[in-house]
Design an enzyme around this catalytic site. Structure first.
Site, PDB file in Angstrom:
ATOM      1  N   ASP A  11      52.922 -87.789 -66.044  1.00 52.04           N
ATOM      2  CA  ASP A  11      54.096 -86.975 -66.356  1.00 52.04           C
ATOM      3  C   ASP A  11      55.358 -87.717 -65.907  1.00 52.04           C
ATOM      4  OD1 ASP A  11      55.896 -84.441 -66.462  1.00 52.04           O
ATOM      5  OD2 ASP A  11      53.940 -83.683 -67.065  1.00 52.04           O
ATOM      6  N   HIS A  51      59.947 -81.835 -64.529  1.00 52.46           N
ATOM      7  CA  HIS A  51      58.759 -81.405 -65.263  1.00 52.46           C
ATOM      8  C   HIS A  51      57.482 -81.733 -64.507  1.00 52.46           C
ATOM      9  CE1 HIS A  51      55.796 -81.336 -68.616  1.00 52.46           C
ATOM     10  NE2 HIS A  51      56.577 -80.384 -69.098  1.00 52.46           N
ATOM     11  N   SER A 189      52.781 -77.023 -71.663  1.00 49.27           N
ATOM     12  CA  SER A 189      52.639 -77.946 -70.531  1.00 49.27           C
ATOM     13  C   SER A 189      51.990 -77.256 -69.344  1.00 49.27           C
ATOM     14  CB  SER A 189      54.005 -78.478 -70.094  1.00 49.27           C
ATOM     15  OG  SER A 189      54.557 -79.328 -71.062  1.00 49.27           O
TER      16      SER A 189
END
Length: 221
Positions: A11, A51, A189
């Site tokens: 990520d 994120h 996600s």
């Protein structure tokens, strides 16, 4: 004492000082450039986008006993190259990851052979990724050898479903006190991250390291 389950999170890195992150469960990881080359290793790749930190927090909430191997492929935006993702999967497998979390994907079918080769090079790891995006099959989540994850907004965050060979989970991440769910990050996600967390927790509780045995346990849970 049994070795901890290792979850690779491919990520944007992780911010170890975030209150939802347990830094004692982070292993030194990698940062990979768009050309697939390692540009940083042996350190915690810091998250500049948020994120990866939110994804890691969702996994740690479900599986606090697991170790996390952060691999950064997103740097200045949530965009990466196929070569970076393929390299990251291989690096995760080489580091001994039991579970590889890919809270990302592409609908570009041209990348299928490249991703299939990378997944084949990680036969001992359970790779989880989004199965589709807006009804279109997503890569690598729709490939054989990858556990595709689907999204259901009505599923409580504390559980998951097994449906048609896929794990189905909530798309809401770990909540932030005082922030409405829809003001926080959310989406497929976090369904993938929560599925990885559930998988890591079941692997830990039942001492399952073999990919086939873990898949069987998830499908029967």
């Amino acid at each position: 004492m049994a070795e901890r389950i290792l979850v690779a999170v491919i990520d944007s890195g992780v911010h170890p000082d975030h209150p939802h992150i347990d830094p004692t469960r982070l292993r030194p990881g990698f940062a990979i450039g768009t050309d697939g080359m390692v540009i940083e290793q042996g350190v915690i790749p810091l998250d500049r986008l948020g994120h990866g930190t939110a994804v890691t927090a969702a996994i740690q909430e479900k599986a606090p006993q697991a170790d996390i191997l952060p691999i950064r492929v997103f740097h200045d935006a949530l965009r990466g190259s196929a070569m970076a993702l393929v390299s990251a999967i291989r690096m995760a497998a080489g580091a001994g990851a039991d579970i590889i979390n890919l809270s990302l994907g592409t609908t570009n079918a041209a990348h299928a052979p490249l991703f299939a080769e990378a997944v084949a090079a990680a036969p001992g790891a359970l790779v989880l990724a989004a199965a589709q995006a807006d009804g279109v099959p997503c890569l690598p989540g729709s490939l054989p050898g990858v556990l595709g994850v689907g999204l259901d907004w009505d599923i409580p965050r504390e559980t998951f479903l097994w449906r048609d060979g896929q794990m189905i989970a909530s798309g809401y991440p770990r909540p932030i006190p005082g922030v409405p769910q829809r003001r926080n990050l959310y989406g497929i996600s976090f369904a993938v991250a929560q599925a990885s967390g559930f998988a890591a927790r079941i692997a830990h509780e039942r001492n399952l390291r073999a990919r086939a045995a873990l898949l069987a346990a998830l499908s029967a849970a």
